[in-house]
Design a protein around this motif. Structure first.
Motif, PDB file in Angstrom:
ATOM      1  N   ARG A  12       6.250  -6.114 -17.561  1.00 50.26           N
ATOM      2  CA  ARG A  12       7.510  -5.356 -17.685  1.00 50.26           C
ATOM      3  C   ARG A  12       7.237  -3.870 -17.810  1.00 50.26           C
ATOM      4  O   ARG A  12       7.976  -3.048 -17.255  1.00 50.26           O
ATOM      5  N   ARG A  13       6.186  -3.504 -18.531  1.00 51.12           N
ATOM      6  CA  ARG A  13       5.861  -2.080 -18.686  1.00 51.12           C
ATOM      7  C   ARG A  13       5.403  -1.466 -17.370  1.00 51.12           C
ATOM      8  O   ARG A  13       5.763  -0.335 -17.051  1.00 51.12           O
ATOM      9  N   VAL A  14       4.613  -2.213 -16.607  1.00 48.58           N
ATOM     10  CA  VAL A  14       4.187  -1.710 -15.298  1.00 48.58           C
ATOM     11  C   VAL A  14       5.410  -1.546 -14.397  1.00 48.58           C
ATOM     12  O   VAL A  14       5.585  -0.508 -13.752  1.00 48.58           O
ATOM     13  N   ALA A  15       6.272  -2.548 -14.360  1.00 44.73           N
ATOM     14  CA  ALA A  15       7.485  -2.458 -13.538  1.00 44.73           C
ATOM     15  C   ALA A  15       8.362  -1.291 -13.998  1.00 44.73           C
ATOM     16  O   ALA A  15       8.932  -0.575 -13.166  1.00 44.73           O
ATOM     17  N   ALA A  16       8.445  -1.093 -15.304  1.00 45.29           N
ATOM     18  CA  ALA A  16       9.246   0.021 -15.830  1.00 45.29           C
ATOM     19  C   ALA A  16       8.692   1.362 -15.378  1.00 45.29           C
ATOM     20  O   ALA A  16       9.457   2.299 -15.114  1.00 45.29           O
ATOM     21  N   ASP A  17       7.369   1.467 -15.278  1.00 48.85           N
ATOM     22  CA  ASP A  17       6.763   2.714 -14.785  1.00 48.85           C
ATOM     23  C   ASP A  17       7.224   3.007 -13.360  1.00 48.85           C
ATOM     24  O   ASP A  17       7.550   4.147 -13.022  1.00 48.85           O
ATOM     25  N   PHE A  18       7.258   1.967 -12.535  1.00 48.82           N
ATOM     26  CA  PHE A  18       7.689   2.156 -11.151  1.00 48.82           C
ATOM     27  C   PHE A  18       9.182   2.463 -11.071  1.00 48.82           C
ATOM     28  O   PHE A  18       9.599   3.315 -10.290  1.00 48.82           O
ATOM     29  N   LEU A  19       9.964   1.778 -11.881  1.00 47.65           N
ATOM     30  CA  LEU A  19      11.407   2.047 -11.882  1.00 47.65           C
ATOM     31  C   LEU A  19      11.700   3.455 -12.372  1.00 47.65           C
ATOM     32  O   LEU A  19      12.556   4.155 -11.815  1.00 47.65           O
ATOM     33  N   ILE A  30       4.203   5.482  -4.956  1.00 44.59           N
ATOM     34  CA  ILE A  30       3.433   6.389  -5.806  1.00 44.59           C
ATOM     35  C   ILE A  30       2.017   5.851  -6.004  1.00 44.59           C
ATOM     36  O   ILE A  30       1.796   4.652  -5.943  1.00 44.59           O
ATOM     37  N   PRO A  31       1.067   6.746  -6.265  1.00 44.97           N
ATOM     38  CA  PRO A  31      -0.258   6.260  -6.673  1.00 44.97           C
ATOM     39  C   PRO A  31      -0.146   5.764  -8.106  1.00 44.97           C
ATOM     40  O   PRO A  31       0.617   6.315  -8.906  1.00 44.97           O
ATOM     41  N   TYR A  32      -0.877   4.714  -8.440  1.00 52.96           N
ATOM     42  CA  TYR A  32      -0.759   4.142  -9.781  1.00 52.96           C
ATOM     43  C   TYR A  32      -2.127   3.668 -10.246  1.00 52.96           C
ATOM     44  O   TYR A  32      -2.798   2.911  -9.548  1.00 52.96           O
ATOM     45  N   ALA A  33      -2.527   4.126 -11.416  1.00 51.87           N
ATOM     46  CA  ALA A  33      -3.801   3.726 -12.014  1.00 51.87           C
ATOM     47  C   ALA A  33      -3.584   3.538 -13.513  1.00 51.87           C
ATOM     48  O   ALA A  33      -3.699   4.484 -14.287  1.00 51.87           O
ATOM     49  N   PRO A  34      -3.237   2.325 -13.934  1.00 56.83           N
ATOM     50  CA  PRO A  34      -2.990   2.081 -15.361  1.00 56.83           C
ATOM     51  C   PRO A  34      -4.258   2.264 -16.183  1.00 56.83           C
ATOM     52  O   PRO A  34      -5.349   1.891 -15.759  1.00 56.83           O
ATOM     53  N   ALA A  35      -4.113   2.833 -17.365  1.00 54.79           N
ATOM     54  CA  ALA A  35      -5.258   3.116 -18.227  1.00 54.79           C
ATOM     55  C   ALA A  35      -5.610   1.933 -19.121  1.00 54.79           C
ATOM     56  O   ALA A  35      -6.779   1.710 -19.415  1.00 54.79           O
ATOM     57  N   ARG A  36      -4.626   1.193 -19.549  1.00 48.79           N
ATOM     58  CA  ARG A  36      -4.875   0.084 -20.474  1.00 48.79           C
ATOM     59  C   ARG A  36      -5.313  -1.166 -19.710  1.00 48.79           C
ATOM     60  O   ARG A  36      -4.760  -1.477 -18.656  1.00 48.79           O
ATOM     61  N   PRO A  37      -6.261  -1.911 -20.266  1.00 49.59           N
ATOM     62  CA  PRO A  37      -6.737  -3.132 -19.590  1.00 49.59           C
ATOM     63  C   PRO A  37      -5.628  -4.156 -19.333  1.00 49.59           C
ATOM     64  O   PRO A  37      -5.591  -4.772 -18.269  1.00 49.59           O
ATOM     65  N   SER A  38      -4.724  -4.326 -20.290  1.00 47.07           N
ATOM     66  CA  SER A  38      -3.650  -5.312 -20.100  1.00 47.07           C
ATOM     67  C   SER A  38      -2.744  -4.906 -18.944  1.00 47.07           C
ATOM     68  O   SER A  38      -2.280  -5.747 -18.173  1.00 47.07           O
ATOM     69  N   ARG A  39      -2.507  -3.622 -18.807  1.00 49.27           N
ATOM     70  CA  ARG A  39      -1.663  -3.157 -17.699  1.00 49.27           C
ATOM     71  C   ARG A  39      -2.406  -3.206 -16.373  1.00 49.27           C
ATOM     72  O   ARG A  39      -1.789  -3.430 -15.330  1.00 49.27           O
ATOM     73  N   GLY A  48      -0.764  -9.214  -6.501  1.00 48.39           N
ATOM     74  CA  GLY A  48      -1.041 -10.532  -5.932  1.00 48.39           C
ATOM     75  C   GLY A  48       0.212 -11.334  -5.651  1.00 48.39           C
ATOM     76  O   GLY A  48       0.242 -12.160  -4.738  1.00 48.39           O
ATOM     77  N   ALA A  49       1.251 -11.108  -6.425  1.00 52.52           N
ATOM     78  CA  ALA A  49       2.519 -11.812  -6.240  1.00 52.52           C
ATOM     79  C   ALA A  49       3.446 -11.078  -5.264  1.00 52.52           C
ATOM     80  O   ALA A  49       4.595 -11.468  -5.079  1.00 52.52           O
ATOM     81  N   ASP A  50       2.954 -10.014  -4.652  1.00 57.87           N
ATOM     82  CA  ASP A  50       3.733  -9.169  -3.733  1.00 57.87           C
ATOM     83  C   ASP A  50       4.963  -8.555  -4.385  1.00 57.87           C
ATOM     84  O   ASP A  50       5.944  -8.239  -3.710  1.00 57.87           O
ATOM     85  N   VAL A  51       4.910  -8.395  -5.692  1.00 57.53           N
ATOM     86  CA  VAL A  51       5.979  -7.676  -6.385  1.00 57.53           C
ATOM     87  C   VAL A  51       5.731  -6.182  -6.220  1.00 57.53           C
ATOM     88  O   VAL A  51       6.661  -5.403  -6.031  1.00 57.53           O
ATOM     89  N   LEU A  52       4.461  -5.793  -6.275  1.00 59.27           N
ATOM     90  CA  LEU A  52       4.073  -4.417  -5.989  1.00 59.27           C
ATOM     91  C   LEU A  52       3.506  -4.397  -4.583  1.00 59.27           C
ATOM     92  O   LEU A  52       2.566  -5.131  -4.268  1.00 59.27           O
ATOM     93  N   ARG A  53       4.078  -3.585  -3.752  1.00 55.54           N
ATOM     94  CA  ARG A  53       3.680  -3.505  -2.347  1.00 55.54           C
ATOM     95  C   ARG A  53       2.975  -2.172  -2.111  1.00 55.54           C
ATOM     96  O   ARG A  53       3.223  -1.198  -2.824  1.00 55.54           O
ATOM     97  N   TYR A  60       1.871   2.661  -4.176  1.00 52.23           N
ATOM     98  CA  TYR A  60       2.553   1.381  -4.378  1.00 52.23           C
ATOM     99  C   TYR A  60       4.018   1.605  -4.707  1.00 52.23           C
ATOM    100  O   TYR A  60       4.408   2.653  -5.204  1.00 52.23           O
ATOM    101  N   TRP A  61       4.804   0.560  -4.454  1.00 52.15           N
ATOM    102  CA  TRP A  61       6.213   0.569  -4.810  1.00 52.15           C
ATOM    103  C   TRP A  61       6.610  -0.825  -5.261  1.00 52.15           C
ATOM    104  O   TRP A  61       5.962  -1.809  -4.936  1.00 52.15           O
ATOM    105  N   LEU A  62       7.652  -0.892  -6.063  1.00 52.51           N
ATOM    106  CA  LEU A  62       8.138  -2.141  -6.645  1.00 52.51           C
ATOM    107  C   LEU A  62       9.189  -2.762  -5.738  1.00 52.51           C
ATOM    108  O   LEU A  62      10.191  -2.119  -5.418  1.00 52.51           O
ATOM    109  N   ASP A  63       8.955  -4.006  -5.340  1.00 54.29           N
ATOM    110  CA  ASP A  63       9.945  -4.763  -4.576  1.00 54.29           C
ATOM    111  C   ASP A  63      10.893  -5.386  -5.606  1.00 54.29           C
ATOM    112  O   ASP A  63      10.563  -6.379  -6.247  1.00 54.29           O
ATOM    113  N   GLU A  64      12.037  -4.772  -5.780  1.00 54.60           N
ATOM    114  CA  GLU A  64      12.960  -5.193  -6.844  1.00 54.60           C
ATOM    115  C   GLU A  64      13.430  -6.635  -6.689  1.00 54.60           C
ATOM    116  O   GLU A  64      13.593  -7.346  -7.681  1.00 54.60           O
ATOM    117  N   GLU A  65      13.642  -7.079  -5.471  1.00 55.88           N
ATOM    118  CA  GLU A  65      14.107  -8.449  -5.264  1.00 55.88           C
ATOM    119  C   GLU A  65      13.061  -9.456  -5.758  1.00 55.88           C
ATOM    120  O   GLU A  65      13.386 -10.412  -6.460  1.00 55.88           O
TER     121      GLU A  65
END
Length: 95
Positions: A12-19, A30-39, A48-53, A60-65
């Motif tokens: 949810r936090r990763v998706a919130a960053d994109f939103l 946008i380019p995205y490089a999360p700093a925290r291991p969990s993120r 992998g789930a094609d939520v982030l394309r 990358y961008w978030l496929d909202e659907e």
């Protein structure tokens, strides 16, 4: 003591960053490089789930659907699990 569900929270936090960045289409990627291991792990799961394309250029961008579908699937699984536990408890109580 119950632990918070780390995987869904990180996703949810990763998706919130994109939103928040408005990255919801290829044109807004946008380019995205999360700093925290969990993120980082959540970022990889969502890719992998094609939520982030990707646009093929490291952005990358978030496929909202797909994001809403993933969240809906998770809720459905949680409800089914809770119902199963409730039925098992009721059966055990009636014995």
């Amino acid at each position: 003591m119950a632990l918070p569900p780390v995987r869904p929270l990180a996703e949810r936090r990763v998706a919130a960053d994109f939103l928040a960045a408005g990255a919801v289409s290829m044109a807004d990627a946008i380019p995205y490089a999360p700093a925290r291991p969990s993120r980082r792990r959540a970022f990889e799961r969502l890719k992998g789930a094609d939520v982030l394309r990707t646009d093929g250029q490291g952005r990358y961008w978030l496929d909202e659907e797909r994001w809403h579908g993933r969240r809906s699937d998770r809720r459905t699984k949680a409800i089914v699990a809770l119902l199963a536990v409730g039925v098992a408890a009721a059966v055990a109580a009636l014995r």
